[in-house]
Design a protein around this motif. Sequence first.
Motif, PDB file in Angstrom:
ATOM      1  N   HIS A 220       0.824  -1.206   0.000  1.00 15.81           N
ATOM      2  CA  HIS A 220       0.000   0.000   0.000  1.00 15.81           C
ATOM      3  C   HIS A 220       0.862   1.261   0.000  1.00 15.81           C
ATOM      4  CE1 HIS A 220      -3.378  -2.636   0.742  1.00 15.81           C
ATOM      5  NE2 HIS A 220      -2.777  -3.132   1.819  1.00 15.81           N
ATOM      6  N   VAL A 221       1.991   1.193  -0.687  1.00 14.09           N
ATOM      7  CA  VAL A 221       2.949   2.299  -0.636  1.00 14.09           C
ATOM      8  C   VAL A 221       2.368   3.583  -1.219  1.00 14.09           C
ATOM      9  CG1 VAL A 221       3.989   1.545  -2.821  1.00 14.09           C
ATOM     10  CG2 VAL A 221       5.263   3.016  -1.259  1.00 14.09           C
ATOM     11  N   VAL A 222       1.648   3.480  -2.338  1.00 15.25           N
ATOM     12  CA  VAL A 222       1.088   4.684  -2.962  1.00 15.25           C
ATOM     13  C   VAL A 222       0.068   5.331  -2.036  1.00 15.25           C
ATOM     14  CG1 VAL A 222      -0.313   5.556  -4.875  1.00 15.25           C
ATOM     15  CG2 VAL A 222       1.503   3.877  -5.308  1.00 15.25           C
ATOM     16  N   LEU A 223      -0.778   4.518  -1.436  1.00  9.41           N
ATOM     17  CA  LEU A 223      -1.781   5.040  -0.511  1.00  9.41           C
ATOM     18  C   LEU A 223      -1.112   5.735   0.673  1.00  9.41           C
ATOM     19  CD1 LEU A 223      -4.759   5.256   0.234  1.00  9.41           C
ATOM     20  CD2 LEU A 223      -4.558   3.044   1.399  1.00  9.41           C
ATOM     21  N   GLY A 224      -0.028   5.164   1.173  1.00 12.45           N
ATOM     22  CA  GLY A 224       0.667   5.772   2.304  1.00 12.45           C
ATOM     23  C   GLY A 224       1.278   7.115   1.956  1.00 12.45           C
ATOM     24  N   VAL A 225       1.938   7.193   0.806  1.00 16.22           N
ATOM     25  CA  VAL A 225       2.541   8.461   0.372  1.00 16.22           C
ATOM     26  C   VAL A 225       1.477   9.531   0.192  1.00 16.22           C
ATOM     27  CG1 VAL A 225       3.751   9.596  -1.535  1.00 16.22           C
ATOM     28  CG2 VAL A 225       4.558   7.398  -0.700  1.00 16.22           C
ATOM     29  N   VAL A 226       0.359   9.169  -0.424  1.00 21.72           N
ATOM     30  CA  VAL A 226      -0.722  10.129  -0.671  1.00 21.72           C
ATOM     31  C   VAL A 226      -1.374  10.561   0.640  1.00 21.72           C
ATOM     32  CG1 VAL A 226      -2.977  10.435  -1.760  1.00 21.72           C
ATOM     33  CG2 VAL A 226      -1.140   9.289  -3.004  1.00 21.72           C
ATOM     34  N   ALA A 227      -1.558   9.628   1.565  1.00 24.46           N
ATOM     35  CA  ALA A 227      -2.173   9.962   2.852  1.00 24.46           C
ATOM     36  C   ALA A 227      -1.321  10.966   3.628  1.00 24.46           C
ATOM     37  CB  ALA A 227      -2.381   8.696   3.678  1.00 24.46           C
ATOM     38  N   VAL A 228      -0.013  10.743   3.665  1.00 26.86           N
ATOM     39  CA  VAL A 228       0.862  11.689   4.359  1.00 26.86           C
ATOM     40  C   VAL A 228       0.873  13.033   3.633  1.00 26.86           C
ATOM     41  CG1 VAL A 228       3.237  12.168   5.072  1.00 26.86           C
ATOM     42  CG2 VAL A 228       2.292   9.872   5.342  1.00 26.86           C
TER      43      VAL A 228
ATOM     44  N   LEU B  45       5.378   6.883 -11.612  1.00 28.06           N
ATOM     45  CA  LEU B  45       6.670   6.283 -11.282  1.00 28.06           C
ATOM     46  C   LEU B  45       6.558   4.760 -11.232  1.00 28.06           C
ATOM     47  CD1 LEU B  45       7.941   8.702  -8.473  1.00 28.06           C
ATOM     48  CD2 LEU B  45       8.665   8.621 -10.856  1.00 28.06           C
ATOM     49  N   LYS B  46       5.470   4.275 -10.656  1.00 27.92           N
ATOM     50  CA  LYS B  46       5.256   2.827 -10.593  1.00 27.92           C
ATOM     51  C   LYS B  46       5.126   2.242 -11.984  1.00 27.92           C
ATOM     52  CE  LYS B  46       2.438  -0.518  -8.026  1.00 27.92           C
ATOM     53  NZ  LYS B  46       1.287  -0.658  -7.078  1.00 27.92           N
ATOM     54  N   ARG B  47       4.454   2.945 -12.870  1.00 29.93           N
ATOM     55  CA  ARG B  47       4.299   2.477 -14.257  1.00 29.93           C
ATOM     56  C   ARG B  47       5.646   2.401 -14.953  1.00 29.93           C
ATOM     57  NH1 ARG B  47       3.536   4.254 -19.504  1.00 29.93           N
ATOM     58  NH2 ARG B  47       4.093   6.390 -18.959  1.00 29.93           N
ATOM     59  N   ARG B  48       6.577   3.271 -14.549  1.00 36.16           N
ATOM     60  CA  ARG B  48       7.905   3.288 -15.169  1.00 36.16           C
ATOM     61  C   ARG B  48       8.905   2.406 -14.429  1.00 36.16           C
ATOM     62  NH1 ARG B  48       8.840   9.494 -17.212  1.00 36.16           N
ATOM     63  NH2 ARG B  48       6.731   9.843 -17.971  1.00 36.16           N
ATOM     64  N   ASP B  49       8.392   1.550 -13.533  1.00 35.60           N
ATOM     65  CA  ASP B  49       9.231   0.641 -12.751  1.00 35.60           C
ATOM     66  C   ASP B  49      10.222   1.383 -11.868  1.00 35.60           C
ATOM     67  OD1 ASP B  49       8.039  -1.693 -13.797  1.00 35.60           O
ATOM     68  OD2 ASP B  49       9.319  -1.599 -15.580  1.00 35.60           O
ATOM     69  N   ARG B  50       9.823   2.524 -11.383  1.00 32.86           N
ATOM     70  CA  ARG B  50      10.608   3.261 -10.397  1.00 32.86           C
ATOM     71  C   ARG B  50       9.857   3.239  -9.069  1.00 32.86           C
ATOM     72  NH1 ARG B  50      11.383   9.009 -12.450  1.00 32.86           N
ATOM     73  NH2 ARG B  50      12.196   9.232 -10.333  1.00 32.86           N
ATOM     74  N   ASP B  51      10.560   3.469  -7.991  1.00 39.54           N
ATOM     75  CA  ASP B  51       9.941   3.426  -6.678  1.00 39.54           C
ATOM     76  C   ASP B  51       8.952   4.590  -6.542  1.00 39.54           C
ATOM     77  OD1 ASP B  51       9.345   3.483  -3.890  1.00 39.54           O
ATOM     78  OD2 ASP B  51      11.208   2.403  -3.505  1.00 39.54           O
ATOM     79  N   PRO B  52       7.664   4.293  -6.345  1.00 34.74           N
ATOM     80  CA  PRO B  52       6.665   5.367  -6.259  1.00 34.74           C
ATOM     81  C   PRO B  52       6.835   6.259  -5.037  1.00 34.74           C
ATOM     82  CG  PRO B  52       5.674   3.252  -5.696  1.00 34.74           C
ATOM     83  CD  PRO B  52       7.048   2.965  -6.221  1.00 34.74           C
TER      84      PRO B  52
END
Length: 459
Positions: A53-61, A203-210
């Motif tokens: 849930h990394v994307v959700l965590g980044v967006v929440a913060v 970033l995730k679509r480009r295989d980079r760390d979101p």
Amino acid sequence: MRGVAGGLVAIAISAGVVAAAAAGWWPNLVLVVGCLVVGGVGWLLVRRPAGAHVVLGVVAVAALCQVPGLLSAPITSTDAYRYVWDGRVQLSGSSPYSHVPLADELAGLRDPVLFPGLSPADRTGVTGPPSVPHNPAAVAALSADDSRTRINRPRVPTIYPPVAQAYFAAVALVTPWSAGTFGLQVAAAALAVALTALLALELKRRDRDPRWALLWGWSPIVALEASSAAHVDVLAAVFIVAAVSLATRRRPVLAGLLLGAAAATKLLPLLLLPAFTAVRRRDLRTPLVAVGTLAASYLPHLLAAGALVIGFLPGYLTQEGFSDGSSRSAILALVLPPEARQLAAGLLAVTLAVLALHRHDREPIAVTCCWLYGAALLITTPTYPWYGLPLIALAVLANRFEWLVVPAAAYLAYASFGHDDRQGLIYLTAAVMVLSVITVRHRPVLQNRFDELVGARQH
């Protein structure tokens, strides 16, 4: 646990920067150090595998980082009050290009929030269509603030393009007058969070760390200029990132529409046109659609306001030194006289545009947009640091984090307003830092080319 701790640090930094600014002292060092800390947090986080849930965590913060700015009126500038006024004027059926805020014709739109010193019954004596002089001294006098209103430059028409005006009107439609700038602050905060999500997913679509999207979403600069100051540059950043994303997916028409919308929000994105121009493939769809979108957006206002649709743009260019040849370029001012700066800035701009055309098929479009936008800011060194908001997003998208020093340096230069040499040295330091990183990154390529040249001469 490391991610939770990093998020708490980011939220604390955002609150600290906003609180320091609201307390009446300029938080430059706090802001710059905060940006460095957020960058360090990002580096620490990406050293371990990302969670589900990394994307959700980044967006929440990112959403929580925007909260402190909503707790006070705009801090770094009064632009948001002009946004509120422009939206209100449009909803009344008038044009912000045809009337200035102090005009008696619009006295019925005044309220105690925007006009604490004027009631609808008061008269200012300001009537008729606005007229912007060409003389720098006259422009400065006309654009002076007035203690009776919180709107800046209340004797001149708006400078903001049509898509920005549509955004102002949309927010004004759902915001009570008594709320002042709060509706715009909420809208800007929502856009900042949405852009965090867009960056993380891209970033995730480009295989980079979101998680690198946190350099935008958790940035103290974004917290200060989105939910606090509500600057429209956040909307321009959203359009730019979306345009770059669509261009990489071979959607040139949609990319052109969004790039044109960005330019119709804040004219500066027009500088990115060369990055979207595929000369070798003779594909000019994106730049042509972008210019067409910009022109089409002006058409309704042109029909309503005629030649007045140009607004305060000539006056702004005069104030920034682009009409008398002196130009704003603080770095060039360190070594060149006023009459030579504009020529030098123009030559550099043309060189960069040609280089961007040359690099179109040789590097990702996000990279070209990043250095093109960043170099433009270093050449012109605009007075207002929030102009660098799109550069932060582009640096994240392009994986060119060295360019983040330019928006950070802009705040130090902003605090040094009136000290031209100091401003120039600050921007020059940022430029040297950027060029140093670029040189190190390209050192193997440069070494190989040097060896090839030496070998060719020996034979």
